[in-house]
Design an enzyme around this catalytic site. Structure first.
Site, PDB file in Angstrom:
ATOM      1  N   HIS A 220      -3.111  -0.143  -1.341  1.00  0.00           N
ATOM      2  CA  HIS A 220      -2.387  -0.300  -2.613  1.00  0.00           C
ATOM      3  C   HIS A 220      -1.008   0.347  -2.444  1.00  0.00           C
ATOM      4  CE1 HIS A 220      -1.424   0.669  -6.853  1.00  0.00           C
ATOM      5  NE2 HIS A 220      -2.321  -0.237  -7.201  1.00  0.00           N
TER       6      HIS A 220
ATOM      7  N   ASP B 230      -7.635   7.659  -0.469  1.00  0.00           N
ATOM      8  CA  ASP B 230      -7.301   7.132  -1.791  1.00  0.00           C
ATOM      9  C   ASP B 230      -8.614   6.662  -2.421  1.00  0.00           C
ATOM     10  OD1 ASP B 230      -6.803   5.466  -3.918  1.00  0.00           O
ATOM     11  OD2 ASP B 230      -5.224   4.309  -2.930  1.00  0.00           O
TER      12      ASP B 230
ATOM     13  N   GLN C 208     -10.454   3.399  -6.245  1.00  0.00           N
ATOM     14  CA  GLN C 208     -11.475   2.370  -6.484  1.00  0.00           C
ATOM     15  C   GLN C 208     -12.882   2.865  -6.194  1.00  0.00           C
ATOM     16  OE1 GLN C 208     -11.175  -0.414  -8.031  1.00  0.00           O
ATOM     17  NE2 GLN C 208      -8.955  -0.504  -8.067  1.00  0.00           N
TER      18      GLN C 208
ATOM     19  N   LYS D  41     -10.166   4.498 -14.369  1.00  0.00           N
ATOM     20  CA  LYS D  41     -10.991   3.465 -13.715  1.00  0.00           C
ATOM     21  C   LYS D  41     -12.465   3.856 -13.724  1.00  0.00           C
ATOM     22  CE  LYS D  41      -7.353   2.237 -10.397  1.00  0.00           C
ATOM     23  NZ  LYS D  41      -6.783   0.983 -10.878  1.00  0.00           N
TER      24      LYS D  41
ATOM     25  N   CYS E 258      -0.646  -5.078  -6.518  1.00  0.00           N
ATOM     26  CA  CYS E 258       0.066  -3.938  -5.892  1.00  0.00           C
ATOM     27  C   CYS E 258      -0.353  -3.794  -4.433  1.00  0.00           C
ATOM     28  CB  CYS E 258      -0.169  -2.643  -6.649  1.00  0.00           C
ATOM     29  SG  CYS E 258       0.351  -2.701  -8.353  1.00  0.00           S
TER      30      CYS E 258
END
Ligand code: 7TS
Length: 411
Positions: free
Chosen positions: A124, A201, A204, A227, A366
């Site tokens: 991303h 990261d 998600q 999220k 993105c």
């Protein structure tokens, strides 16, 4: 399907009872932002109605209560990712801010001209652009690992790229387009073997995959509350305490100092050193409530449900002509399906699906380098969570066939 009961859990989410264009809402845009249960909204309103004051400042009762609630939320986030200590959890607005913090603090201090930051083609922009910015300032270089034909991270290429010049390896735990869960432990071991730190990261993965930062051998892990059933404006950065303690502040101001003189300052210990100014108190407390809520369902159960949903949806989608699907199949696939209706712009597809009450995202997500690697401008994307059902997938597939046939008539 899994043990979890989506239909019962949906009752905690008033928004999921809405109708859109006269049809029951199907919310398949969870990778962009999930919905919030009543428990999270109530935790925030209880804080505002009964306990609000600024944190870490006052001796008065409300400030002590607010501080305790805020710090309790930090302990909950630490528990959620199995962090050894809550002091190394820093509240940020989101993953984007957390990665910028790492780049500006750890990166600025440790990167030298010619050093390498290794990312992958599926990242991303939040895990690409902060590295560009710090590379421009330090003379470091950003390099990226490609994907295999099955759209998994190419581990052989990673081996080729890693060298003594590699200082930071920054990879998403789960791709927001391909849905693939990357083998972080294996990548971290390779990074450490050449002396690099491992930045994960988790935007998600944290909402969908059980996370254990110690088992992953991560040095840094980031997440976004919105999220994972939490509010917007609350995210977190976790880093190994010994690394975080050596990092200089990113933002300066109130609450991050030890002593301030006219010509110099000294800085507070972790985590306060990285939380300048009044933080998003209610949002952090909401994130803590979201963590309680997710743990109440069970993260292994949530991941199993996502995987069952994606398997079911792929079974129905794969035989369809004129529908292109992206991302690998297997045990490493989470609940995200990027797709295209051939010959039709994904925005048109998303608009047509919206007419059926179905929320999907369309665009480059993105992830422009990934779009280039896939050879497309953009895709549509359906992304699931624990409150989604097989019946919703059936309706989605039906609506997608209708959409495909509608546009085919104009081709
Ligand atoms: N990293 C990944 C893997 C993401 O999917 C996202 C957001 C971010 C970082 C940034 O998170 P933020 O909370 O700081 O904005 N992804 C998406 C998406 O896929 N659609 O909308 C936002």
């Amino acid at each position: 399907m899994s043990q979890l009961e989506p239909v019962k859990l949906r009752q905690d989410f008033p928004i999921l009872s809405r109708k859109i264009h006269g049809k029951p809402l199907i919310y398949f845009d969870n990778a962009a932002s999930s919905q919030r249960p009543k428990q999270v909204v109530e935790a925030m309103s209880n804080y505002y109605y009964q306990h609000h004051a600024n944190v870490h400042r006052g001796a008065h009762t409300l400030s002590v209560e607010a501080t305790e609630m805020y710090e309790e939320a930090r302990r909950k986030v630490a528990r959620f990712i199995n962090a050894p200590a809550a002091e190394s959890v820093v509240f940020t607005r989101n993953t984007t801010e957390a990665i910028n913090l790492i780049a500006n603090s750890y990166g600025r201090k440790n990167l030298r001209p010619g050093d390498e930051i290794i990312i992958c083609h599926a990242e991303h922009h939040a895990n690409i652009v902060p590295w560009h910015l710090i590379a421009e300032q330090t003379g470091a270089v950003v390099k990226a690992v490609g994907l295999t034909s099955e759209r998994r991270l190419d581990m052989e290429q990673l081996d080729d790229l890693l060298s003594k010049r590699s200082k930071i390896v920054a990879i998403a735990h789960m791709s927001n387009v391909l849905g693939v869960v990357h083998p972080i432990r294996e990548i971290a071991d390779k990074a450490h073997a050449v002396g690099a730190v491992m930045v994960v990261d988790g935007a998600q993965a944290a909402p969908h995959v059980p996370v254990d930062v110690q088992a992953l051998a991560a040095d840094f892990y980031t997440l976004s509350g919105h999220k994972m059933c939490g509010p917007t404006g609350a995210g977190a950065l976790w880093a190994k305490a010994e690394i975080l303690r050596e990092m200089p502040p990113f933002l300066g101001g109130g609450e991050m100092i030890r002593k301030v003189y006219i010509d110099h300052s000294s800085y507070a210990d972790i985590p306060m050193r990285f939380e300048a100014g009044t933080p998003n108190i209610a949002e952090a407390i909401g994130l803590g409530a979201a963590v309680d809520y997710l743990e109440g369902i069970g993260m292994p159960e949530i991941f199993a449900h996502d995987q069952a949903m994606v398997r079911y949806a792929l079974e129905l989608l794969k035989p369809l002509e004129g529908i292109e699907l992206y991302g690998p199949e297997g045990a490493d696939r989470g609940g995200i399906i990027a797709f295209n209706v051939l010959g039709t712009h994904p925005h048109d597809v998303a608009t047509a699906l919206d007419g059926e009450g179905i929320a999907v995202r369309a665009g480059h997500h993105c992830a422009q380098p990934l779009m280039r690697a896939l050879g497309v401008q953009s895709t549509a994307r359906a992304s699931f969570y624990f409150y989604n059902t097989e019946e919703e997938v059936d309706r989605f597939v039906g609506a997608l066939i209708k959409t495909r046939d509608f546009f085919a008539a104009f081709a």
